[in-house]
Design a protein around this motif. Structure first.
Motif, PDB file in Angstrom:
ATOM      1  N   LYS A  66       0.823  -1.217   0.000  1.00 40.04           N
ATOM      2  CA  LYS A  66       0.000   0.000   0.000  1.00 40.04           C
ATOM      3  C   LYS A  66       0.854   1.263   0.000  1.00 40.04           C
ATOM      4  CE  LYS A  66      -3.850  -2.224   2.277  1.00 40.04           C
ATOM      5  NZ  LYS A  66      -4.818  -2.202   3.349  1.00 40.04           N
ATOM      6  N   THR A  67       2.127   1.126  -0.284  1.00 38.91           N
ATOM      7  CA  THR A  67       3.064   2.242  -0.266  1.00 38.91           C
ATOM      8  C   THR A  67       2.798   3.198  -1.430  1.00 38.91           C
ATOM      9  OG1 THR A  67       4.692   0.710   0.619  1.00 38.91           O
ATOM     10  CG2 THR A  67       5.508   2.826  -0.151  1.00 38.91           C
ATOM     11  N   MET A  68       2.825   4.489  -1.125  1.00 38.14           N
ATOM     12  CA  MET A  68       2.618   5.528  -2.138  1.00 38.14           C
ATOM     13  C   MET A  68       3.867   6.398  -2.244  1.00 38.14           C
ATOM     14  SD  MET A  68      -0.471   5.270  -3.242  1.00 38.14           S
ATOM     15  CE  MET A  68      -2.019   4.528  -2.811  1.00 38.14           C
ATOM     16  N   ASP A  69       4.077   6.973  -3.434  1.00 35.10           N
ATOM     17  CA  ASP A  69       5.185   7.913  -3.577  1.00 35.10           C
ATOM     18  C   ASP A  69       4.728   9.299  -3.119  1.00 35.10           C
ATOM     19  OD1 ASP A  69       3.694   8.989  -5.646  1.00 35.10           O
ATOM     20  OD2 ASP A  69       5.069   8.381  -7.230  1.00 35.10           O
ATOM     21  N   ARG A  70       5.589  10.279  -3.250  1.00 34.67           N
ATOM     22  CA  ARG A  70       5.256  11.617  -2.744  1.00 34.67           C
ATOM     23  C   ARG A  70       4.161  12.319  -3.553  1.00 34.67           C
ATOM     24  NH1 ARG A  70      11.017  14.203  -4.440  1.00 34.67           N
ATOM     25  NH2 ARG A  70      10.749  13.887  -6.657  1.00 34.67           N
ATOM     26  N   LYS A  71       3.854  11.786  -4.737  1.00 37.04           N
ATOM     27  CA  LYS A  71       2.780  12.362  -5.553  1.00 37.04           C
ATOM     28  C   LYS A  71       1.471  11.606  -5.381  1.00 37.04           C
ATOM     29  CE  LYS A  71       5.994  14.032  -9.001  1.00 37.04           C
ATOM     30  NZ  LYS A  71       6.447  13.953 -10.392  1.00 37.04           N
ATOM     31  N   GLY A  72       1.445  10.630  -4.483  1.00 35.28           N
ATOM     32  CA  GLY A  72       0.233   9.874  -4.227  1.00 35.28           C
ATOM     33  C   GLY A  72      -0.002   8.703  -5.161  1.00 35.28           C
ATOM     34  N   GLN A  73       0.989   8.393  -5.992  1.00 39.21           N
ATOM     35  CA  GLN A  73       0.892   7.252  -6.893  1.00 39.21           C
ATOM     36  C   GLN A  73       1.440   6.006  -6.201  1.00 39.21           C
ATOM     37  OE1 GLN A  73      -0.471   7.429 -10.080  1.00 39.21           O
ATOM     38  NE2 GLN A  73      -1.052   9.436  -9.304  1.00 39.21           N
TER      39      GLN A  73
END
Length: 99
Positions: A66-73
């Motif tokens: 469920k990990t997201m990057d800093r842009k929410g992707q």
């Protein structure tokens, strides 16, 4: 020998593209093809969590938990192996695109 029976004939209206992504930001995104439903078999197992695939290069991208990057992707990982794709709207006997 007809074009349909040659190994190089890996495109057509009944075969999915060599590379396809579900993210609208990707250059490989195609809503019309995704709407038909694309089935993916990776290393002999049907997968339903594929974010992007490439048949000729032999890889799929799947979400890494469920990990997201800093842009929410969602963060994805690239898995290497044989990939097969087909359109699900054609039923059981659908032609399969593979390398």
């Amino acid at each position: 020998m007809t074009e349909e029976t040659t190994p190089a004939a890996s495109t057509g209206p009944d075969l999915p593209p060599d590379r396809l992504a579900i993210n609208p930001r990707s250059e490989y995104f195609d809503a019309d093809k995704l709407q038909r439903g694309v089935g993916i078999r990776f290393k002999g197992v049907v997968r339903t969590n594929v974010e992007e695939y490439c048949i000729s290069e032999g890889w799929v991208r799947v979400q890494a938990g469920k990990t997201m990057d800093r842009k929410g992707q969602p963060l994805t990982i690239k898995l290497n192996g044989p990939v097969e794709a087909w359109y699900e709207d054609l039923g059981e006997g659908a032609p399969v695109a593979k390398a």
